[in-house]
Structures are given as structure tokens and as C-alpha cells.
Design a protein around this motif. Structure first.
Motif, mmCIF file in Angstrom:
data_model
loop_
_atom_site.group_PDB
_atom_site.id
_atom_site.type_symbol
_atom_site.label_atom_id
_atom_site.label_comp_id
_atom_site.label_asym_id
_atom_site.label_seq_id
_atom_site.Cartn_x
_atom_site.Cartn_y
_atom_site.Cartn_z
ATOM 1 N N ASP A 280 0.829 -1.209 0.000
ATOM 2 C CA ASP A 280 0.000 0.000 0.000
ATOM 3 C C ASP A 280 0.863 1.259 0.000
ATOM 4 O O ASP A 280 0.604 2.210 -0.755
ATOM 5 C CB ASP A 280 -0.925 0.011 1.223
ATOM 6 N N ARG A 281 1.907 1.268 0.835
ATOM 7 C CA ARG A 281 2.784 2.443 0.889
ATOM 8 C C ARG A 281 3.564 2.598 -0.408
ATOM 9 O O ARG A 281 3.769 3.717 -0.895
ATOM 10 C CB ARG A 281 3.740 2.342 2.084
ATOM 11 N N ALA A 282 4.002 1.476 -0.968
ATOM 12 C CA ALA A 282 4.772 1.549 -2.217
ATOM 13 C C ALA A 282 3.929 2.095 -3.353
ATOM 14 O O ALA A 282 4.406 2.907 -4.160
ATOM 15 C CB ALA A 282 5.308 0.157 -2.566
ATOM 16 N N LEU A 283 2.670 1.675 -3.439
ATOM 17 C CA LEU A 283 1.795 2.192 -4.500
ATOM 18 C C LEU A 283 1.479 3.668 -4.272
ATOM 19 O O LEU A 283 1.445 4.462 -5.210
ATOM 20 C CB LEU A 283 0.514 1.365 -4.546
ATOM 21 N N ARG A 284 1.279 4.031 -3.007
ATOM 22 C CA ARG A 284 0.985 5.425 -2.695
ATOM 23 C C ARG A 284 2.163 6.339 -3.012
ATOM 24 O O ARG A 284 2.010 7.440 -3.524
ATOM 25 C CB ARG A 284 0.614 5.547 -1.213
ATOM 26 N N ASP A 285 3.381 5.835 -2.692
ATOM 27 C CA ASP A 285 4.590 6.636 -2.888
ATOM 28 C C ASP A 285 5.253 6.403 -4.240
ATOM 29 O O ASP A 285 6.332 6.951 -4.499
ATOM 30 C CB ASP A 285 5.606 6.341 -1.772
ATOM 31 N N ASP A 286 4.627 5.539 -5.070
ATOM 32 C CA ASP A 286 5.123 5.288 -6.427
ATOM 33 C C ASP A 286 6.529 4.683 -6.406
ATOM 34 O O ASP A 286 7.430 5.115 -7.130
ATOM 35 C CB ASP A 286 5.108 6.588 -7.242
ATOM 36 N N VAL A 287 6.730 3.658 -5.547
ATOM 37 C CA VAL A 287 8.011 2.956 -5.457
ATOM 38 C C VAL A 287 7.829 1.594 -6.130
ATOM 39 O O VAL A 287 7.388 0.618 -5.509
ATOM 40 C CB VAL A 287 8.467 2.783 -4.002
ATOM 41 N N ALA A 288 8.174 1.520 -7.405
ATOM 42 C CA ALA A 288 7.862 0.338 -8.209
ATOM 43 C C ALA A 288 8.588 -0.904 -7.723
ATOM 44 O O ALA A 288 8.018 -2.002 -7.716
ATOM 45 C CB ALA A 288 8.196 0.608 -9.677
ATOM 46 N N VAL A 289 9.853 -0.761 -7.305
ATOM 47 C CA VAL A 289 10.628 -1.946 -6.932
ATOM 48 C C VAL A 289 10.034 -2.637 -5.711
ATOM 49 O O VAL A 289 9.975 -3.869 -5.636
ATOM 50 C CB VAL A 289 12.109 -1.578 -6.700
ATOM 51 N N THR A 290 9.548 -1.852 -4.733
ATOM 52 C CA THR A 290 8.926 -2.439 -3.555
ATOM 53 C C THR A 290 7.584 -3.061 -3.905
ATOM 54 O O THR A 290 7.251 -4.152 -3.432
ATOM 55 C CB THR A 290 8.742 -1.375 -2.455
ATOM 56 N N ALA A 291 6.807 -2.387 -4.743
ATOM 57 C CA ALA A 291 5.507 -2.917 -5.142
ATOM 58 C C ALA A 291 5.658 -4.241 -5.879
ATOM 59 O O ALA A 291 4.924 -5.203 -5.618
ATOM 60 C CB ALA A 291 4.777 -1.902 -6.023
ATOM 61 N N GLU A 292 6.621 -4.320 -6.793
ATOM 62 C CA GLU A 292 6.829 -5.571 -7.524
ATOM 63 C C GLU A 292 7.252 -6.696 -6.584
ATOM 64 O O GLU A 292 6.750 -7.827 -6.674
ATOM 65 C CB GLU A 292 7.877 -5.389 -8.619
ATOM 66 N N ALA A 293 8.193 -6.409 -5.669
ATOM 67 C CA ALA A 293 8.643 -7.434 -4.727
ATOM 68 C C ALA A 293 7.507 -7.884 -3.823
ATOM 69 O O ALA A 293 7.387 -9.077 -3.490
ATOM 70 C CB ALA A 293 9.807 -6.898 -3.897
ATOM 71 N N ALA A 294 6.652 -6.953 -3.404
ATOM 72 C CA ALA A 294 5.521 -7.297 -2.549
ATOM 73 C C ALA A 294 4.532 -8.190 -3.283
ATOM 74 O O ALA A 294 4.052 -9.197 -2.740
ATOM 75 C CB ALA A 294 4.838 -6.029 -2.054
ATOM 76 N N LEU A 295 4.221 -7.856 -4.527
ATOM 77 C CA LEU A 295 3.286 -8.668 -5.304
ATOM 78 C C LEU A 295 3.868 -10.051 -5.590
ATOM 79 O O LEU A 295 3.154 -11.062 -5.542
ATOM 80 C CB LEU A 295 2.939 -7.944 -6.605
ATOM 81 N N THR A 296 5.156 -10.116 -5.872
ATOM 82 C CA THR A 296 5.810 -11.407 -6.097
ATOM 83 C C THR A 296 5.718 -12.275 -4.846
ATOM 84 O O THR A 296 5.449 -13.478 -4.934
ATOM 85 C CB THR A 296 7.281 -11.206 -6.492
ATOM 86 N N PHE A 297 5.931 -11.665 -3.690
ATOM 87 C CA PHE A 297 5.834 -12.442 -2.446
ATOM 88 C C PHE A 297 4.415 -12.958 -2.238
ATOM 89 O O PHE A 297 4.209 -14.131 -1.898
ATOM 90 C CB PHE A 297 6.252 -11.601 -1.247
ATOM 91 N N LEU A 298 3.416 -12.103 -2.416
ATOM 92 C CA LEU A 298 2.039 -12.520 -2.188
ATOM 93 C C LEU A 298 1.649 -13.672 -3.111
ATOM 94 O O LEU A 298 0.961 -14.615 -2.691
ATOM 95 C CB LEU A 298 1.099 -11.335 -2.389
ATOM 96 N N LEU A 299 2.123 -13.637 -4.347
ATOM 97 C CA LEU A 299 1.836 -14.727 -5.278
ATOM 98 C C LEU A 299 2.552 -16.011 -4.883
ATOM 99 O O LEU A 299 2.115 -17.107 -5.233
ATOM 100 C CB LEU A 299 2.246 -14.314 -6.697
ATOM 101 N N ARG A 300 3.627 -15.885 -4.135
ATOM 102 C CA ARG A 300 4.392 -17.054 -3.702
ATOM 103 C C ARG A 300 3.724 -17.785 -2.539
ATOM 104 O O ARG A 300 3.945 -18.972 -2.320
ATOM 105 C CB ARG A 300 5.797 -16.592 -3.295
ATOM 106 N N THR A 301 2.885 -17.084 -1.774
ATOM 107 C CA THR A 301 2.268 -17.688 -0.598
ATOM 108 C C THR A 301 1.062 -18.536 -0.984
ATOM 109 O O THR A 301 0.535 -18.443 -2.094
ATOM 110 C CB THR A 301 1.815 -16.613 0.403
ATOM 111 N N ARG A 302 0.635 -19.323 -0.002
ATOM 112 C CA ARG A 302 -0.545 -20.168 -0.206
ATOM 113 C C ARG A 302 -1.810 -19.534 0.363
ATOM 114 O O ARG A 302 -2.877 -20.168 0.362
ATOM 115 C CB ARG A 302 -0.308 -21.521 0.470
ATOM 116 N N VAL A 303 -1.689 -18.328 0.881
ATOM 117 C CA VAL A 303 -2.851 -17.715 1.537
ATOM 118 C C VAL A 303 -3.667 -16.839 0.591
ATOM 119 O O VAL A 303 -4.769 -16.424 0.936
ATOM 120 C CB VAL A 303 -2.407 -16.874 2.757
ATOM 121 N N VAL A 304 -3.150 -16.563 -0.613
ATOM 122 C CA VAL A 304 -3.900 -15.771 -1.587
ATOM 123 C C VAL A 304 -4.849 -16.697 -2.344
ATOM 124 O O VAL A 304 -4.408 -17.686 -2.936
ATOM 125 C CB VAL A 304 -2.943 -15.068 -2.576
#
Length: 326
Positions: A280-304
Motif C-alpha cells: 500500500d505504501r509503495a503504491l501510494r509513494d510510487d516505489v515500483a521496486v517495492t511494489a513488484e517485490a511485494a506482489l511477487t511475495f504474495l503470489l508465492r504464498t498459499r494464503v492468496v
């Protein structure tokens, strides 16, 4: 908490203060160690190749024979510096105090009492006071203070009883922890591949094998400000990448413990909640590298859920395109 002066047969506590460009804070940390009611201690300040005047700030304290100063010729980073701190001390009990944090006067006395009462406990920890001061001044008018007391009575339990709670949230804060040397020797160093959450992993590791003691008191204060590593983590990809590596190591059986299915589910859920906050903070602050890493992690988990995955995949592709245009 009260404590008498330490007797010669009581254990010496080693405290290390890792410091990087923290000259404006480190004197308070040092004073809080030297002001302990339990005086049988050693203190080493580990200067991680600072470019400020940390050495000059520490110099007056070296008149105390309990204090040492070590400067690394090159920056080691957080976990390697912590491991260097453990290696620099020969004491049976070891504490880490970050340069911008400080102890309450009776912390070491309470920790020693608790560990002497339970020789099988690997470590003791207590409550923390979070002091949020944007400009780094804990006495400023706009400071926000939060007491973090996860439990309301003192105890010592089999660490496996604590681990389910630890999987749900890291309830153990570094400045409040006193660890037995043999626990580190038996179970290894902080993972140097993790930049931010190596302490959370360590407490999970030690609690998998030994009892843990809790001190029913606020024993330290931690300063949150614009310059410290916890705050900086919100502006980079360290957190989701750290958590991704941790899960990879668990899956590979490369850690000295295994989680039950329920613990693993709880851990992934806790990690996902943490990463969503960074996303949320990365998207708000327009920090693409953090947003991409966060989305990659979420896709890696079994809870999504399965039905959410296509949306996250599309969001990650959009973030990558955005980052590539810069």
C-alpha cells in the motif's frame, strides 16, 4: 523490579550496540547500559564503518573499563554486524541494543533473575515502548508513544507453546531480549541473507528447541524515526524479499526446525498482512521496486485465493512496465 548489586558468582552480561551513522543517538544507548542496576556487564560498540563522528561520541565512555569500541573497516550490514557482536563477547548472557534505542535501568537485573530461575531457558524478553519521533528527538512535542506489552504476567514456558503466537506476529522486540550464549552456539548465527527480519526468524528458531521466559515489564524503548532501518524498509524491497527467502529456506529444509501446517499457515498469513502494508505504501509513494517485490511475495504464498491471483499477476505486470519506463 528491584535488584541488589551483583555478586561475583553471578553471570556477566555482554551487551553489544551495532551502530551505523548514529552519532546523534548512541550516547543515550550507552548511558542506559552503564546506568543498569546490574553492574556486572561488558559493553562493546560496533561501528559499522560510519561516516559521521560516532568515534568521537563514544570516546569519553572508554574511560569505563567495561566499555570497548570496535570500528569495522567496511560496512557489514545489519545481520553480519549482529553476528560480529555475538562473536566479540565471551559472556554467558548476550543482549543487543540498537544505537537509537535505550534500556530501562532494571532490565539486565530482571533478565538475569529470570534466566537464573530457569537454567533451561534459551532467552528472556519483555515489553517495549515504541517512541515515534519523526525528527529523531524523543522529547519533541509531536512524539507518539505506544507500550507493547504482549502478555500481562511473567512466565517461562516451553518455546513450542509460544511459537504459534510468534508465527502469527513477532511479539519479541530485539532491545528487550537477553540470550544465553549456548543458545547461539547450538543453533547458529543470524541469517545474513535476511536484511530486516533475521531476528524474527532467530526467535522462532530458538523457541523451537528451548523454554522461553517473559518479563512482565516494559524494559526498553525503541525510537522510530526517519533515519532508522525499520523506517527505510518501507522505501525498499527488503521486507518482501526477506520473507520470500525465509519461506524458501523452510521449504528446502535448510533451517533447524520445521513448522506444523497450522504454524506455516499462520506465518504466511502474518507475512502477507505485513507485505500488504508495504505494498500500500509503495503504491501510494510510487516505489515500483517495492511494489513488484511485494506482489511477487504474495503470489508465492498459499494464503492468496486462486481467484485473486490473476489480478495480482496483472498488477505486477503493470508495476514492471511502470518501472521499466524510468
Amino acid at each position: 523490579m528491584t535488584a541488589a548489586a551483583p555478586a561475583a558468582d553471578r553471570p556477566t552480561v555482554g551487551v553489544f550496540i551495532p551502530s551505523y551513522n548514529a552519532a546523534r543517538f548512541v550516547a543515550r544507548a550507552i548511558r542506559s547500559v552503564l546506568a543498569q542496576t546490574y553492574a556486572q556487564l561488558e559493553l562493546v560498540v560496533l561501528d559499522d564503518a560510519s561516516t559521521d563522528d560516532t568515534a568521537d561520541v563514544v570516546a569519553p565512555f572508554l574511560d569505563d573499563p567495561r566499555v570497548r569500541y570496535v570500528r569495522h573497516p567496511a560496512n557489514l550490514g545489519m545481520a553480519r554486524n549482529w553476528n560480529a557482536g555475538i562473536a566479540s563477547l565471551a559472556t554467558p548472557l548476550i543482549c543487543k541494543l540498537d544505537a537509537d534505542d535505550w534500556y530501562e535501568p532494571n532490565f539486565l537485573a530482571a533478565a538475569v533473575d529470570a534466566l537464573e530461575a530457569r537454567p533451561d531457558a534459551a532467552f528472556a524478553f519483555g515489553g517495549l515502548r515504541w517512541v515515534v519521533a519523526p525528527d529523531g528527538d524523543p522529547d519533541a512535542a509531536d512524539v507518539r508513544v505506544t507500550e507493547m506489552r504482549p502478555y500481562r504476567r511473567a512466565w517461562c514456558v516451553d518455546g513450542r507453546q509460544l511459537r504459534r503466537n510468534l508465527a502469527r506476529q513477532c511479539l519479541i522486540y530485539g532491545p528487550t531480549v537477553c540470550v544465553r550464549r549456548w543458545a547461539y552456539e547450538q543453533h547458529g548465527d543470524f541469517l545474513e541473507t535476511l536484511r530486516i527480519h533475521c531476528d524474527w526468524e532467530m526467535w522462532m528458531r530458538l523457541s523451537a528447541h528451548h523454554p522461553v521466559a517473559y518479563l512482565d515489564a516494559t524494559v526498553a524503548s525503541a525510537l522510530r524515526h526517519a533515519e532508522n532501518q525499520t523506517t527505510a524498509a518501507a522505501r525498499n524491497a527488503a521486507v518482501p524479499r526477506d520473507l520470500h527467502r525465509w519461506l524458501d529456506l523452510l521449504d528446502a529444509g535448510a533451517l533447524p526446525y520445521a513448522l506444523t501446517p497450522a504454524e506455516r499457515r499462520d506465518l504466511e498469513s502474518a507475512m502477507a498482512k505485513l507485505v500488504v502494508g508495504y505494498l500500500d505504501r509503495a503504491l501510494r509513494d510510487d516505489v515500483a521496486v517495492t511494489a513488484e517485490a511485494a506482489l511477487t511475495f504474495l503470489l508465492r504464498t498459499r494464503v492468496v485465493p486462486r481467484w485473486e491471483r490473476p489480478r495480482l499477476v496483472a498488477a505486477r505486470a503493470a508495476v514492471r512496465r511502470l518501472g521499466a519506463r524510468r
